[in-house]
Write a protein that holds these residues in place. Structure first.
Motif, short mmCIF file in Angstrom:
data_model
loop_
_atom_site.label_atom_id
_atom_site.label_comp_id
_atom_site.label_asym_id
_atom_site.label_seq_id
_atom_site.Cartn_x
_atom_site.Cartn_y
_atom_site.Cartn_z
N SER A 212 0.81 10.38 2.25
CA SER A 212 1.42 9.08 2.54
C SER A 212 2.53 8.77 1.53
O SER A 212 2.38 9.05 0.34
CB SER A 212 0.36 7.98 2.52
N GLY B 208 -10.12 1.26 1.21
CA GLY B 208 -8.71 1.17 0.87
C GLY B 208 -8.45 0.18 -0.24
O GLY B 208 -9.23 0.10 -1.20
N GLY C 16 -6.19 5.86 11.97
CA GLY C 16 -6.34 6.95 11.03
C GLY C 16 -7.55 7.81 11.28
O GLY C 16 -7.79 8.77 10.56
N GLY D 28 5.38 1.98 5.62
CA GLY D 28 4.98 2.06 7.01
C GLY D 28 6.15 2.45 7.89
O GLY D 28 7.31 2.18 7.56
N SER E 203 1.49 5.02 8.45
CA SER E 203 2.23 5.47 7.27
C SER E 203 3.45 6.28 7.69
O SER E 203 3.43 7.00 8.69
CB SER E 203 1.32 6.31 6.36
N THR F 223 0.83 -1.20 0.00
CA THR F 223 0.00 0.00 0.00
C THR F 223 0.87 1.25 0.00
O THR F 223 0.99 1.95 -1.00
CB THR F 223 -0.95 -0.02 1.21
N THR G 94 5.05 6.64 -0.89
CA THR G 94 5.05 5.41 -1.69
C THR G 94 6.44 5.06 -2.21
O THR G 94 6.59 4.10 -2.96
CB THR G 94 4.08 5.54 -2.87
N GLU H 16 -3.86 3.36 1.32
CA GLU H 16 -3.80 2.57 2.53
C GLU H 16 -4.74 1.37 2.48
O GLU H 16 -5.61 1.27 1.62
CB GLU H 16 -4.15 3.44 3.75
N SER H 17 -4.56 0.48 3.44
CA SER H 17 -5.38 -0.73 3.50
C SER H 17 -6.82 -0.40 3.87
O SER H 17 -7.11 0.61 4.51
CB SER H 17 -4.80 -1.71 4.53
#
Length: 323
Positions: A146, A192, A225, A32, A138, A29, A148, A175-176
């Motif tokens: 976030s 997500g 979140g 982290g 994240s 995703t 990547t 995100e998930s």
């Protein structure tokens, strides 16, 4: 300085996690920001590094379903979803096992934990090598976009964390999905990487929660979140205490108010990271022991409203709110 580690340096990243350091790592995703979820000081350091203003619950990352379900109590729905979507971008919120050693701060003091098995080979290899449940929001400053890529992580957190394990760009980039399975009806807390329709194909209809804006205001959800209602002690909490009332237990910070028959010191040295890591444990202990000894309430000494102190005070203000 933050180390930028190539995939072959994975043993170094795993060792840092076991030693209580913060390590950013790739998932399918986003990247982290990982810490040993059993280490309260390490978990508190996540909030400090991110500048996260509230103690939201964090998602636990585990290498397989069996490891995840060793921390939480699954039902048939959770087992079916795990079989279908793990490893992958689905987080399940489930009741915390009594035997779980995950620090209370990682779950924001709640009786639930959010767990997932990430679908990234490097993440899975890191989790297996570390051998501990890893709490990981994240890897960005709170309120930022976030990350990547490893470069995104360094843009926001360089110098604030020990290392970033560079696994290239994330495939999913969002995100998930977070699904609450603590009640009779499944509730989608955050959309997500796994579409709701695919979840419903496995377990049937899924309820939708209130918008994030409303969640921020009410703090009534269990989702990482979002802002939520945290554990509140049964004993009333009085803030800003500089003296003790009759039969009050003391939640101290720094030099304690003298004369307390029952006290828990968040940090004798005034260390905010230590105080954050001991907050939920302290409230629970004072509540239980205070009730056993007939305490009338909990007097909380002032905590500086800076750095992690902002989050500590936020949590204390909700613990002291009328109910």
């Amino acid at each position: 300085m933050t180390e930028r580690l190539a995939p072959e340096a994975l043993p170094r990243a795993a060792a840092l996690l076991r030693d209580g350091a913060l390590v950013a790592f790739p998932t399918e995703t986003v990247y982290g920001l990982g810490a040993d979820a059993r280490n309260g000081r390490a978990v508190a350091a996540i909030f400090e590094a991110k500048g996260r203003p509230h103690f939201n619950p964090l998602i636990l990352h585990l290498p397989e379903a069996a490891a995840a379900f060793a921390e939480v109590v699954p039902d048939a729905r959770a087992e079916a979803l795990a079989a279908r979507f793990w490893p992958g971008p689905l987080t399940l919120v489930l009741p915390r096992r009594r035997t779980s050693r995950v620090d209370l701060l990682a779950g924001a003091g709640l009786d639930t934990l959010a767990v997932r098995v990430p679908g990234h080979p490097l993440a899975l290899a890191l989790l297996r090598a570390a051998g501990v449940p890893v709490a990981a929001p994240s890897a960005n400053r709170s309120g930022g976009v976030s990350p990547t890529t490893a470069e995104h992580v360094l843009d926001g957190l360089s110098g604030r964390i020990a290392a970033v394990l560079d696994g290239g760009p994330c495939a999913v980039g969002v995100e998930s999905t977070v699904l609450d399975l603590t009640g009779p009806g499944a509730v989608l807390l955050r959309p997500g990487g796994v579409p709701a329709a695919e979840i419903e194909a496995v377990i049937g209809p899924v309820g939708r929660t209130i918008p994030i804006e409303a969640a921020e205001a009410t703090r009534t959800l269990r989702s990482p979140g979002m802002m939520l209602s945290h554990y509140a002690p049964a004993l009333p909490v009085r803030l800003g205490a500089t003296s003790l009332g009759p039969a009050e237990a003391l939640l101290a910070f720094g030099t304690p108010i003298p004369g307390a028959a029952l006290a828990w010191n968040l940090s004798e040295s005034g260390d905010l990271a230590e105080a954050a890591s001991r907050l939920f444990s302290g409230l629970r202990w004072l509540d239980a022991e205070g009730a056993r000894r007939g305490a009338a309430g909990i007097a909380a000494m002032p905590v500086p409203a800076e750095g992690l102190g902002e989050a500590i005070n936020d949590r204390l203000s909700r613990a002291a709110a009328p109910r």
